[in-house]
Design an enzyme around this catalytic site. Structure first.
Site, mmCIF file in Angstrom:
data_model
loop_
_atom_site.group_PDB
_atom_site.id
_atom_site.type_symbol
_atom_site.label_atom_id
_atom_site.label_comp_id
_atom_site.label_asym_id
_atom_site.label_seq_id
_atom_site.Cartn_x
_atom_site.Cartn_y
_atom_site.Cartn_z
ATOM 1 N N ALA A 11 -84.189 38.464 -97.272
ATOM 2 C CA ALA A 11 -82.943 38.576 -98.311
ATOM 3 C C ALA A 11 -82.503 40.127 -98.297
ATOM 4 C CB ALA A 11 -83.238 38.328 -99.806
ATOM 5 N N GLN A 13 -79.953 42.787 -95.762
ATOM 6 C CA GLN A 13 -78.420 42.761 -95.571
ATOM 7 C C GLN A 13 -78.006 41.623 -94.967
ATOM 8 O OE1 GLN A 13 -76.846 45.080 -97.236
ATOM 9 N NE2 GLN A 13 -76.884 47.085 -96.412
ATOM 10 N N ARG A 83 -83.625 48.215 -87.372
ATOM 11 C CA ARG A 83 -83.765 49.381 -86.812
ATOM 12 C C ARG A 83 -83.432 50.573 -87.606
ATOM 13 N NH1 ARG A 83 -80.390 48.096 -81.586
ATOM 14 N NH2 ARG A 83 -81.037 50.036 -80.552
ATOM 15 N N ARG A 89 -85.039 48.292 -80.364
ATOM 16 C CA ARG A 89 -85.428 47.031 -80.935
ATOM 17 C C ARG A 89 -87.056 46.706 -80.584
ATOM 18 N NH1 ARG A 89 -80.280 46.039 -78.475
ATOM 19 N NH2 ARG A 89 -78.947 45.129 -80.114
ATOM 20 N N HIS A 176 -81.972 40.374 -75.325
ATOM 21 C CA HIS A 176 -81.130 41.231 -76.488
ATOM 22 C C HIS A 176 -81.413 42.450 -76.576
ATOM 23 C CE1 HIS A 176 -78.211 41.290 -79.836
ATOM 24 N NE2 HIS A 176 -79.407 41.537 -80.696
#
EC number: 1.1.1.37
Length: 320
Positions: A11, A13, A83, A89, A176
């Site tokens: 829960a 951002q 991050r 990442r 990614h």
């Protein structure tokens, strides 16, 4: 007919933004889960109280109990540490791998039939681990990466050409991360490939190369500006697009971190590839032809993901 149930695991951002977007689109009822008591309940109540103003009909519940996600049609996983400036990442690997184990067990016990979309970074390794920890079918566990990376690419291209984003298509494959592969040859403005637009004088190869690099650095650029977190609006919107494709059986062709078993010459790993998303989950991996340079970049990206997978195995020996 009951509304679909969409469980949001985390829960923060992204999770809060997801809850709002799902409610606005009336995709289904929302269960917002987090281990921090009060946060999911408060955000769910706040969004629910916007319903009379924004005129949506959706139930929103915040919880710290995995039992509340029981029977969810879709689970979107954002749980983990985001991050911060200076972090890659990949720096998040050890922390978030433990989170994926807990989440995977929670989903397996309560929502084993769900379509699971993972957003947690480092994405390709986390979705691979999440599938193993949960034991869910590989076509029902997918990572949100390519939709976001392609959206960033499309935004930069629309700005460069001063055209509507609706007319820009773009494809980003691979992991990614810094090795992602924005494919200019498969990206277009109203069907006109980017290399042709360079020949037509709409832009230069140097500017196009800079846009490709900015796309690769897109997440880091936002982390650097925010200083206290990472992107959340565009990642949430991208995951919702994937969830909607599944719930409405849209057969969308979207780039996602999907399980490859022979496609692109890859076996037993997750990486960003073109997929068809419909009611069956990842219904097809679209094995497009890559040029020599594109293949070399894709191979480099695949090797980076394999390195993360090996690092995960070193941390948790239950992963194979």
């Amino acid at each position: 007919m009951a509304r679909p149930k969409i469980a949001l695991i985390g829960a923060g951002q992204i999770g809060g933004t997801l809850a709002h977007l799902v409610a606005l689109k009336e995709l289904g009822d929302v269960v917002l889960f987090d281990i921090a008591d009060g946060t999911p309940q408060g955000k769910a109540l706040d969004i629910a109280e916007s319903g009379p103003v924004e005129r949506f009909d959706a139930s929103l519940k915040g919880t710290t109990d995995y039992a509340d996600i029981a029977g969810a049609d879709v689970c979107i996983v954002t749980a983990g540490v985001p991050r911060k400036p200076g972090m890659s990442r990949d720096d998040l690997l050890g922390i978030n791998l433990k989170v994926m184990k807990s989440v995977g067990e929670g989903i397996a016990a309560n929502a084993p039939d769900a379509f699971v979309i993972c957003i947690t970074n480092p994405l390709d390794a986390m979705v691979w681990a999440l599938q193993q920890f949960s034991g869910l079918p590989k076509e029902k566990v997918v990572g949100m990466a390519g939709v976001l990376d392609s959206a960033r690419f499309r935004h930069f291209l629309a700005e460069e050409f001063n055209v509507s984003m609706k007319d820009v298509t773009a494809f980003v494959l691979g992991g990614h991360g810094d090795t992602m592969v924005p494919l200019t040859r498969y990206s277009t403005v109203a069907g006109i490939p980017l290399p042709d637009l360079v020949e037509m004088g709409w832009t230069s190869q140097e500017k196009l190369d800079a846009i490709v690099q900015r796309t690769r650095d897109g997440g880091a650029e936002i982390v650097g500006l925010l200083k206290t977190g990472s992107a959340f609006y565009a990642p949430a919107a991208s995951a919702v697009e994937m969830a909607e494709a599944y719930l409405k059986d849209q057969k969308r062709l979207l780039p996602c971190a999907a399980y490859c078993d022979g496609e692109f010459g890859l076996n037993d790993m997750y990486v960003g590839v073109p997929t068809i998303i419909g009611a069956g989950g990842i219904e097809k991996v679209v094995d497009i032809k890559l040029g020599k340079d594109e293949q070399a970049m894709f191979d480099n990206s695949v090797n980076a993901v394999k390195g993360l997978m090996e690092a995960c195995k070193g941390i948790d020996d239950s992963l194979v």
